[in-house]
Design a protein around this motif. Sequence first.
Motif, PDB file in Angstrom:
ATOM      1  N   GLN A   1      19.119  55.810 -46.173  1.00  0.00           N
ATOM      2  CA  GLN A   1      20.065  54.721 -45.994  1.00  0.00           C
ATOM      3  C   GLN A   1      20.569  54.579 -44.563  1.00  0.00           C
ATOM      4  OE1 GLN A   1      20.870  52.531 -48.578  1.00  0.00           O
ATOM      5  NE2 GLN A   1      19.156  53.637 -49.483  1.00  0.00           N
ATOM      6  N   ASP A   2      20.696  55.688 -43.852  1.00  0.00           N
ATOM      7  CA  ASP A   2      21.298  55.642 -42.519  1.00  0.00           C
ATOM      8  C   ASP A   2      20.651  56.709 -41.647  1.00  0.00           C
ATOM      9  OD1 ASP A   2      22.841  55.610 -40.241  1.00  0.00           O
ATOM     10  OD2 ASP A   2      24.746  55.443 -41.316  1.00  0.00           O
ATOM     11  N   ALA A   3      19.819  56.278 -40.707  1.00  0.00           N
ATOM     12  CA  ALA A   3      19.095  57.221 -39.856  1.00  0.00           C
ATOM     13  C   ALA A   3      20.027  58.048 -38.987  1.00  0.00           C
ATOM     14  CB  ALA A   3      18.104  56.466 -38.975  1.00  0.00           C
ATOM     15  N   ALA A   4      21.259  57.591 -38.809  1.00  0.00           N
ATOM     16  CA  ALA A   4      22.203  58.307 -37.957  1.00  0.00           C
ATOM     17  C   ALA A   4      22.840  59.499 -38.673  1.00  0.00           C
ATOM     18  CB  ALA A   4      23.305  57.354 -37.478  1.00  0.00           C
ATOM     19  N   ILE A   5      22.691  59.557 -39.996  1.00  0.00           N
ATOM     20  CA  ILE A   5      23.292  60.632 -40.772  1.00  0.00           C
ATOM     21  C   ILE A   5      22.292  61.762 -40.939  1.00  0.00           C
ATOM     22  CG2 ILE A   5      24.271  61.282 -42.999  1.00  0.00           C
ATOM     23  CD1 ILE A   5      25.310  58.447 -43.276  1.00  0.00           C
ATOM     24  N   ASP A   6      22.689  62.976 -40.552  1.00  0.00           N
ATOM     25  CA  ASP A   6      21.810  64.125 -40.695  1.00  0.00           C
ATOM     26  C   ASP A   6      21.740  64.550 -42.158  1.00  0.00           C
ATOM     27  OD1 ASP A   6      21.276  64.270 -37.998  1.00  0.00           O
ATOM     28  OD2 ASP A   6      22.958  65.634 -37.585  1.00  0.00           O
ATOM     29  N   GLU A   7      20.549  64.868 -42.602  1.00  0.00           N
ATOM     30  CA  GLU A   7      20.376  65.377 -43.964  1.00  0.00           C
ATOM     31  C   GLU A   7      20.799  66.843 -43.992  1.00  0.00           C
ATOM     32  OE1 GLU A   7      18.709  61.595 -44.625  1.00  0.00           O
ATOM     33  OE2 GLU A   7      19.454  63.108 -46.040  1.00  0.00           O
ATOM     34  N   ASP A   8      21.222  67.301 -45.143  1.00  0.00           N
ATOM     35  CA  ASP A   8      21.586  68.714 -45.281  1.00  0.00           C
ATOM     36  C   ASP A   8      20.344  69.593 -45.412  1.00  0.00           C
ATOM     37  OD1 ASP A   8      24.548  68.435 -45.417  1.00  0.00           O
ATOM     38  OD2 ASP A   8      24.051  67.240 -47.181  1.00  0.00           O
ATOM     39  N   ALA A   9      19.247  68.998 -45.899  1.00  0.00           N
ATOM     40  CA  ALA A   9      17.976  69.716 -46.008  1.00  0.00           C
ATOM     41  C   ALA A   9      16.836  68.717 -45.894  1.00  0.00           C
ATOM     42  CB  ALA A   9      17.892  70.466 -47.332  1.00  0.00           C
ATOM     43  N   THR A  10      15.724  69.174 -45.371  1.00  0.00           N
ATOM     44  CA  THR A  10      14.528  68.340 -45.256  1.00  0.00           C
ATOM     45  C   THR A  10      13.344  69.121 -45.813  1.00  0.00           C
ATOM     46  OG1 THR A  10      15.363  67.240 -43.267  1.00  0.00           O
ATOM     47  CG2 THR A  10      13.001  67.112 -43.679  1.00  0.00           C
ATOM     48  N   VAL A  11      12.528  68.441 -46.597  1.00  0.00           N
ATOM     49  CA  VAL A  11      11.319  69.039 -47.169  1.00  0.00           C
ATOM     50  C   VAL A  11      10.155  68.154 -46.742  1.00  0.00           C
ATOM     51  CG1 VAL A  11      10.159  69.843 -49.259  1.00  0.00           C
ATOM     52  CG2 VAL A  11      12.668  69.841 -49.152  1.00  0.00           C
ATOM     53  N   ALA A  12       9.247  68.690 -45.949  1.00  0.00           N
ATOM     54  CA  ALA A  12       8.167  67.888 -45.373  1.00  0.00           C
ATOM     55  C   ALA A  12       6.812  68.538 -45.628  1.00  0.00           C
ATOM     56  CB  ALA A  12       8.391  67.701 -43.871  1.00  0.00           C
ATOM     57  N   GLY A  13       5.807  67.704 -45.828  1.00  0.00           N
ATOM     58  CA  GLY A  13       4.451  68.205 -46.039  1.00  0.00           C
ATOM     59  C   GLY A  13       3.584  67.133 -46.661  1.00  0.00           C
ATOM     60  N   THR A  14       2.453  67.525 -47.197  1.00  0.00           N
ATOM     61  CA  THR A  14       1.616  66.582 -47.920  1.00  0.00           C
ATOM     62  C   THR A  14       2.318  66.165 -49.212  1.00  0.00           C
ATOM     63  OG1 THR A  14       0.512  68.331 -49.157  1.00  0.00           O
ATOM     64  CG2 THR A  14      -0.478  67.694 -47.038  1.00  0.00           C
ATOM     65  N   ALA A  15       1.868  65.054 -49.786  1.00  0.00           N
ATOM     66  CA  ALA A  15       2.422  64.644 -51.080  1.00  0.00           C
ATOM     67  C   ALA A  15       2.173  65.725 -52.119  1.00  0.00           C
ATOM     68  CB  ALA A  15       1.795  63.321 -51.521  1.00  0.00           C
ATOM     69  N   ASP A  16       1.023  66.381 -52.049  1.00  0.00           N
ATOM     70  CA  ASP A  16       0.705  67.483 -52.949  1.00  0.00           C
ATOM     71  C   ASP A  16       1.764  68.580 -52.840  1.00  0.00           C
ATOM     72  OD1 ASP A  16      -0.541  70.198 -53.550  1.00  0.00           O
ATOM     73  OD2 ASP A  16      -2.199  68.934 -54.200  1.00  0.00           O
ATOM     74  N   ALA A  17       2.125  68.937 -51.610  1.00  0.00           N
ATOM     75  CA  ALA A  17       3.108  69.995 -51.394  1.00  0.00           C
ATOM     76  C   ALA A  17       4.500  69.571 -51.856  1.00  0.00           C
ATOM     77  CB  ALA A  17       3.144  70.379 -49.912  1.00  0.00           C
ATOM     78  N   ILE A  18       4.866  68.307 -51.624  1.00  0.00           N
ATOM     79  CA  ILE A  18       6.165  67.810 -52.070  1.00  0.00           C
ATOM     80  C   ILE A  18       6.234  67.803 -53.592  1.00  0.00           C
ATOM     81  CG2 ILE A  18       7.769  65.864 -52.039  1.00  0.00           C
ATOM     82  CD1 ILE A  18       7.439  67.304 -49.339  1.00  0.00           C
ATOM     83  N   TYR A  19       5.174  67.374 -54.241  1.00  0.00           N
ATOM     84  CA  TYR A  19       5.078  67.357 -55.707  1.00  0.00           C
ATOM     85  C   TYR A  19       5.354  68.755 -56.262  1.00  0.00           C
ATOM     86  CZ  TYR A  19       2.658  66.030 -60.159  1.00  0.00           C
ATOM     87  OH  TYR A  19       2.303  65.749 -61.456  1.00  0.00           O
ATOM     88  N   ARG A  20       4.701  69.757 -55.697  1.00  0.00           N
ATOM     89  CA  ARG A  20       4.919  71.132 -56.152  1.00  0.00           C
ATOM     90  C   ARG A  20       6.367  71.558 -55.903  1.00  0.00           C
ATOM     91  NH1 ARG A  20      -0.764  74.304 -54.967  1.00  0.00           N
ATOM     92  NH2 ARG A  20      -2.056  72.452 -54.695  1.00  0.00           N
ATOM     93  N   ALA A  21       6.900  71.189 -54.755  1.00  0.00           N
ATOM     94  CA  ALA A  21       8.250  71.630 -54.399  1.00  0.00           C
ATOM     95  C   ALA A  21       9.305  71.064 -55.333  1.00  0.00           C
ATOM     96  CB  ALA A  21       8.555  71.244 -52.950  1.00  0.00           C
ATOM     97  N   VAL A  22       9.203  69.768 -55.681  1.00  0.00           N
ATOM     98  CA  VAL A  22      10.237  69.192 -56.534  1.00  0.00           C
ATOM     99  C   VAL A  22      10.181  69.787 -57.937  1.00  0.00           C
ATOM    100  CG1 VAL A  22      10.389  67.021 -55.248  1.00  0.00           C
ATOM    101  CG2 VAL A  22       8.869  67.159 -57.241  1.00  0.00           C
ATOM    102  N   TRP A  23       8.989  70.255 -58.346  1.00  0.00           N
ATOM    103  CA  TRP A  23       8.856  70.899 -59.651  1.00  0.00           C
ATOM    104  C   TRP A  23       9.108  72.403 -59.587  1.00  0.00           C
ATOM    105  CZ3 TRP A  23       9.017  69.333 -64.453  1.00  0.00           C
ATOM    106  CH2 TRP A  23       8.795  67.974 -64.734  1.00  0.00           C
ATOM    107  N   GLY A  24       9.544  72.900 -58.437  1.00  0.00           N
ATOM    108  CA  GLY A  24       9.904  74.305 -58.326  1.00  0.00           C
ATOM    109  C   GLY A  24       8.718  75.254 -58.336  1.00  0.00           C
TER     110      GLY A  24
END
Length: 244
Positions: free
Chosen positions: A201-224
């Motif tokens: 929503q707002d690029a000026a606001i820092d996120e508290d955490a960032t998770v970056a990688g391939t979609a495959d890696a993000i998929y695994r991460a959100v499912w723990g």
Amino acid sequence: MDYVAEIEKQAAGLRAAAVAAGPEAPVPTCPKWTVHDLVWHQSSVHAWAAEALVTPPSSRPVRPDEMPESGGPAKWDELLGWWDEKLALLLDRLRTTDPDTPVWTFNDDKVASFWARRQAHETSIHHLDALHARGDVPSLLWSPEFAADGVDEYFASCMPRAVRRAAVDVEGTILFHAADAGRTWEVRLTPGEPVVVGPPQDAAIDEDATVAGTADAIYRAVWGRPSHAIVSGDRALLDGLRRP
């Protein structure tokens, strides 16, 4: 996306990995489960989804733990055969039911197409679990399109259900970024409140955490599940996501 074909593909991979690992092998990504437990769970969920496809929205299908065959056959070969039957029934009903047919679901969609997508991702995550039990896990298992769709489905359907069962007890904002899919999800967590998911929503606001990688890696991460995604910031926010 052909979700029915994905169910068939992921189920075949799951079955092969389960047979290779053996029924007594532990499943490290599902604590306290053996491969036998994993196969029973997948079989019963397929049976539940198949029943939901012939259940009107105003009713509720029998839950897996309420089924007469709850627990499934005790013998491994019989359990595999039982799963084959439940999978075949699910695939047949998905192929012969109009996607817009009103049926029971656990969210507000209330149409048959919900179950094709839900079972595609249910089966894919448990395919991954079976690979962990076998001890041979590829770094890339899914296409960017399918994995990104799985992240969408998790946030839209599964996480809200999990939060209804147990309220989020962490607070903050996580940014998930899958470069190969060109997708970004911002997730806002507030104790006692619905989880808010959308584009940043707002690029000026820092996120508290960032998770970056391939979609495959993000998929695994959100499912723990173990993932090659790079996590920066407050790791407790990712660990605090509720899983069904």
